[in-house]
Design a protein around this motif. Structure first.
Motif, short mmCIF file in Angstrom:
data_model
loop_
_atom_site.label_atom_id
_atom_site.label_comp_id
_atom_site.label_asym_id
_atom_site.label_seq_id
_atom_site.Cartn_x
_atom_site.Cartn_y
_atom_site.Cartn_z
N ILE A 1 0.83 -1.21 0.00
CA ILE A 1 0.00 0.00 0.00
C ILE A 1 0.86 1.26 0.00
N GLY A 2 2.13 1.09 -0.36
CA GLY A 2 3.05 2.22 -0.39
C GLY A 2 2.59 3.35 -1.28
N LEU A 3 2.03 3.03 -2.45
CA LEU A 3 1.57 4.07 -3.38
C LEU A 3 0.39 4.84 -2.77
N ALA A 4 -0.52 4.14 -2.11
CA ALA A 4 -1.66 4.82 -1.48
C ALA A 4 -1.17 5.74 -0.36
N LYS A 5 -0.21 5.26 0.42
CA LYS A 5 0.35 6.09 1.49
C LYS A 5 1.00 7.34 0.92
N LYS A 6 1.79 7.15 -0.14
CA LYS A 6 2.54 8.27 -0.72
C LYS A 6 1.63 9.24 -1.47
N SER A 7 0.75 8.73 -2.33
CA SER A 7 -0.08 9.59 -3.18
C SER A 7 -1.28 10.18 -2.46
N LEU A 8 -1.88 9.41 -1.58
CA LEU A 8 -3.12 9.83 -0.95
C LEU A 8 -2.97 10.16 0.53
N ASP A 9 -1.76 9.97 1.05
CA ASP A 9 -1.53 10.15 2.49
C ASP A 9 -2.54 9.32 3.28
N TRP A 10 -2.69 8.06 2.85
CA TRP A 10 -3.66 7.15 3.43
C TRP A 10 -2.98 5.92 4.02
N GLY A 11 -3.54 5.43 5.09
CA GLY A 11 -3.09 4.18 5.68
C GLY A 11 -4.24 3.56 6.46
N PRO A 12 -4.20 2.26 6.67
CA PRO A 12 -5.28 1.60 7.40
C PRO A 12 -5.33 2.09 8.86
N THR A 13 -6.54 2.19 9.37
CA THR A 13 -6.71 2.66 10.75
C THR A 13 -7.49 1.68 11.61
N VAL A 14 -8.03 0.64 10.99
CA VAL A 14 -8.86 -0.34 11.70
C VAL A 14 -8.06 -1.61 11.91
N GLN A 15 -8.03 -2.11 13.15
CA GLN A 15 -7.35 -3.35 13.46
C GLN A 15 -8.17 -4.54 12.94
N LEU A 16 -7.51 -5.67 12.73
CA LEU A 16 -8.14 -6.86 12.18
C LEU A 16 -9.40 -7.26 12.94
N GLU A 17 -9.32 -7.34 14.24
CA GLU A 17 -10.47 -7.79 15.04
C GLU A 17 -11.69 -6.90 14.82
N GLU A 18 -11.49 -5.59 14.83
CA GLU A 18 -12.60 -4.65 14.62
C GLU A 18 -13.13 -4.74 13.19
N GLY A 19 -12.23 -4.84 12.22
CA GLY A 19 -12.65 -4.95 10.83
C GLY A 19 -13.46 -6.21 10.57
N LEU A 20 -13.02 -7.33 11.13
CA LEU A 20 -13.77 -8.57 10.99
C LEU A 20 -15.15 -8.45 11.63
N SER A 21 -15.20 -7.85 12.80
CA SER A 21 -16.47 -7.67 13.49
C SER A 21 -17.45 -6.87 12.63
N LYS A 22 -16.98 -5.79 12.05
CA LYS A 22 -17.84 -4.95 11.19
C LYS A 22 -18.25 -5.70 9.93
N THR A 23 -17.33 -6.45 9.35
CA THR A 23 -17.62 -7.21 8.13
C THR A 23 -18.65 -8.30 8.42
N ILE A 24 -18.50 -9.00 9.52
CA ILE A 24 -19.45 -10.05 9.90
C ILE A 24 -20.82 -9.44 10.14
#
Length: 62
Positions: free
Chosen positions: A32-55
């Motif tokens: 995700i280096g290009l997203a970080k560099k071009s969009l100043d973006w990075g993931p902010t949700v931890q796996l456990e929380e993301g799975l919970s929301k997806t479920i």
């Protein structure tokens, strides 16, 4: 990750570890280096929380 999905869903599924197919990619972590560099973006949700929301989302869809 599979263990966490089974745990959060309350599934009785068993996880099986099988030999990988010959053409299986060895690395699944996307770069995700290009997203970080071009969009100043990075993931902010931890796996456990993301799975919970997806479920929760799929429970409303199925």
């Amino acid at each position: 990750m599979a263990e966490q999905a089974v745990l959060q869903t309350g599934s009785k599924s068993k996880i099986k570890f099988l030999p990988l197919p010959e053409d299986d990619p060895q690395q699944r972590k996307p770069d995700i280096g290009l997203a970080k560099k071009s969009l100043d973006w990075g993931p902010t949700v931890q796996l456990e929380e993301g799975l919970s929301k997806t479920i929760a989302y799929f429970k409303t869809r199925l």
